[in-house]
Scaffold this motif. Structure first.
Motif, PDB file in Angstrom:
ATOM      1  N   GLU A  54       0.569   4.147  -2.786  1.00  0.00           N
ATOM      2  CA  GLU A  54       0.444   5.568  -2.480  1.00  0.00           C
ATOM      3  C   GLU A  54       1.498   6.381  -3.234  1.00  0.00           C
ATOM      4  OE1 GLU A  54       0.608   8.754   1.193  1.00  0.00           O
ATOM      5  OE2 GLU A  54       0.455   6.617   1.673  1.00  0.00           O
ATOM      6  N   ASN A  55       2.721   5.893  -3.267  1.00  0.00           N
ATOM      7  CA  ASN A  55       3.789   6.606  -3.977  1.00  0.00           C
ATOM      8  C   ASN A  55       3.498   6.710  -5.474  1.00  0.00           C
ATOM      9  OD1 ASN A  55       5.251   7.102  -1.639  1.00  0.00           O
ATOM     10  ND2 ASN A  55       6.468   5.234  -1.841  1.00  0.00           N
ATOM     11  N   ILE A  89       0.546   6.734  -6.881  1.00  0.00           N
ATOM     12  CA  ILE A  89      -0.545   7.692  -7.058  1.00  0.00           C
ATOM     13  C   ILE A  89      -0.026   9.115  -6.888  1.00  0.00           C
ATOM     14  CG2 ILE A  89      -2.759   8.495  -6.139  1.00  0.00           C
ATOM     15  CD1 ILE A  89      -3.287   5.520  -5.348  1.00  0.00           C
ATOM     16  N   ARG A  90       0.846   9.321  -5.917  1.00  0.00           N
ATOM     17  CA  ARG A  90       1.415  10.664  -5.707  1.00  0.00           C
ATOM     18  C   ARG A  90       2.250  11.099  -6.918  1.00  0.00           C
ATOM     19  NH1 ARG A  90       0.465  12.920  -0.882  1.00  0.00           N
ATOM     20  NH2 ARG A  90      -0.126  11.583   0.846  1.00  0.00           N
ATOM     21  N   TYR A 139       0.803  -1.222   0.000  1.00  0.00           N
ATOM     22  CA  TYR A 139       0.000   0.000   0.000  1.00  0.00           C
ATOM     23  C   TYR A 139       0.838   1.275   0.000  1.00  0.00           C
ATOM     24  CZ  TYR A 139      -3.987  -3.078   0.756  1.00  0.00           C
ATOM     25  OH  TYR A 139      -4.931  -4.055   0.632  1.00  0.00           O
ATOM     26  N   PRO A 140       1.964   1.316   0.739  1.00  0.00           N
ATOM     27  CA  PRO A 140       2.805   2.516   0.628  1.00  0.00           C
ATOM     28  C   PRO A 140       3.347   2.722  -0.795  1.00  0.00           C
ATOM     29  CG  PRO A 140       3.349   1.333   2.636  1.00  0.00           C
ATOM     30  CD  PRO A 140       2.419   0.448   1.832  1.00  0.00           C
ATOM     31  N   ALA A 189      -7.332   9.639   5.105  1.00  0.00           N
ATOM     32  CA  ALA A 189      -8.189   9.303   3.961  1.00  0.00           C
ATOM     33  C   ALA A 189      -9.346  10.292   3.863  1.00  0.00           C
ATOM     34  CB  ALA A 189      -8.710   7.880   4.095  1.00  0.00           C
ATOM     35  N   ALA A 239      -5.871   4.681  -0.746  1.00  0.00           N
ATOM     36  CA  ALA A 239      -4.568   4.123  -0.357  1.00  0.00           C
ATOM     37  C   ALA A 239      -4.266   4.450   1.108  1.00  0.00           C
ATOM     38  CB  ALA A 239      -3.462   4.661  -1.266  1.00  0.00           C
ATOM     39  N   ARG A 240      -4.610   5.662   1.540  1.00  0.00           N
ATOM     40  CA  ARG A 240      -4.404   6.041   2.954  1.00  0.00           C
ATOM     41  C   ARG A 240      -5.314   5.195   3.850  1.00  0.00           C
ATOM     42  NH1 ARG A 240      -0.080   7.051   4.128  1.00  0.00           N
ATOM     43  NH2 ARG A 240      -0.908   7.418   6.188  1.00  0.00           N
ATOM     44  N   GLU A 298      -8.360   8.038  -5.231  1.00  0.00           N
ATOM     45  CA  GLU A 298      -7.555   6.823  -5.113  1.00  0.00           C
ATOM     46  C   GLU A 298      -6.485   6.967  -4.034  1.00  0.00           C
ATOM     47  OE1 GLU A 298      -6.174   5.986  -9.062  1.00  0.00           O
ATOM     48  OE2 GLU A 298      -8.135   5.238  -9.694  1.00  0.00           O
ATOM     49  N   LEU A 299      -5.932   8.168  -3.903  1.00  0.00           N
ATOM     50  CA  LEU A 299      -4.950   8.415  -2.845  1.00  0.00           C
ATOM     51  C   LEU A 299      -5.623   8.269  -1.476  1.00  0.00           C
ATOM     52  CD1 LEU A 299      -2.102   9.233  -1.982  1.00  0.00           C
ATOM     53  CD2 LEU A 299      -2.823  11.631  -2.182  1.00  0.00           C
ATOM     54  N   GLN A 353      -4.071   1.859   4.563  1.00  0.00           N
ATOM     55  CA  GLN A 353      -2.929   1.864   5.492  1.00  0.00           C
ATOM     56  C   GLN A 353      -3.384   2.237   6.907  1.00  0.00           C
ATOM     57  OE1 GLN A 353       0.842   3.579   3.756  1.00  0.00           O
ATOM     58  NE2 GLN A 353      -0.641   4.176   2.161  1.00  0.00           N
TER      59      GLN A 353
END
Length: 174
Positions: free
Chosen positions: A9-10, A12-13, A5-6, A42, A32-33, A28-29, A36
């Motif tokens: 997140e990366n 998506i960022r 998941y991290p 989120a 992902a939060r 979507e970000l 986690q």
């Protein structure tokens, strides 16, 4: 899988850096939060996405769908209702809301949203009647459903489709 998941997140960022005004990527970000275990993060990101995409119906759909995937039914309802208010369309998301209320066994609210469906067109009477008859079969208190329909009848006495639905229910109940 939680270890990935991290990384998600990366990714998506990275995409957000290219398209910072994209509410879908923000949605979507937020997911992902959430995955986690950062509900506060989120929610903050989802609020940003809703602000950014406040005039886009699909933004509300994406965020509500994300919340539904994780059982956040009341939060999804709020997203849909916010979209309805913000976009100024009183019938928007009525089917989605009816389905959520039905899943929660809040049949009076579900009936109310099915009645909203009729506002979009009386030709939907067959669909709405079928859905409400199904709710009647499963309801613990059928009278509450009948009362909700009667309330709509009092508000709009000339709407023959409401009488048709009520008649279908009475036939079903014998």
């Amino acid at each position: 899988q939680a270890k990935m998941y991290p990384q998600l997140e990366n990714l998506i960022r990275d995409e957000l850096a290219k398209r910072p005004q994209n509410p879908v990527l923000l949605s979507e970000l937020g997911e992902a939060r959430f995955l986690q275990n950062d509900e506060a993060g989120a929610d903050s990101i989802w609020r940003q996405a809703l602000e950014l995409g406040r005039n886009d119906e699909m933004t509300y759909r994406f965020i509500a769908d994300a919340k539904l995937r994780y059982g956040l039914y009341d939060a999804a309802i709020e997203v849909y209702l916010q979209g309805r208010r913000t976009l100024g369309r009183g019938t928007l998301f009525s089917l989605e809301l009816a389905n959520i209320y039905e899943a929660q066994r809040d049949y009076v609210q579900a009936v109310d949203e099915y009645m909203v469906q009729l506002s979009e067109g009386p030709e939907r009477v067959g669909f709405v009647s079928t859905k409400i008859r199904g709710l009647i079969e499963d309801a613990d208190d059928r009278d509450l459903i009948i009362k909700a329909i009667n309330t709509r009848l009092k508000e709009s006495p000339g709407r023959t489709e409401l009488y048709e639905i009520l008649g279908d229910i009475y036939i079903k109940l014998g």
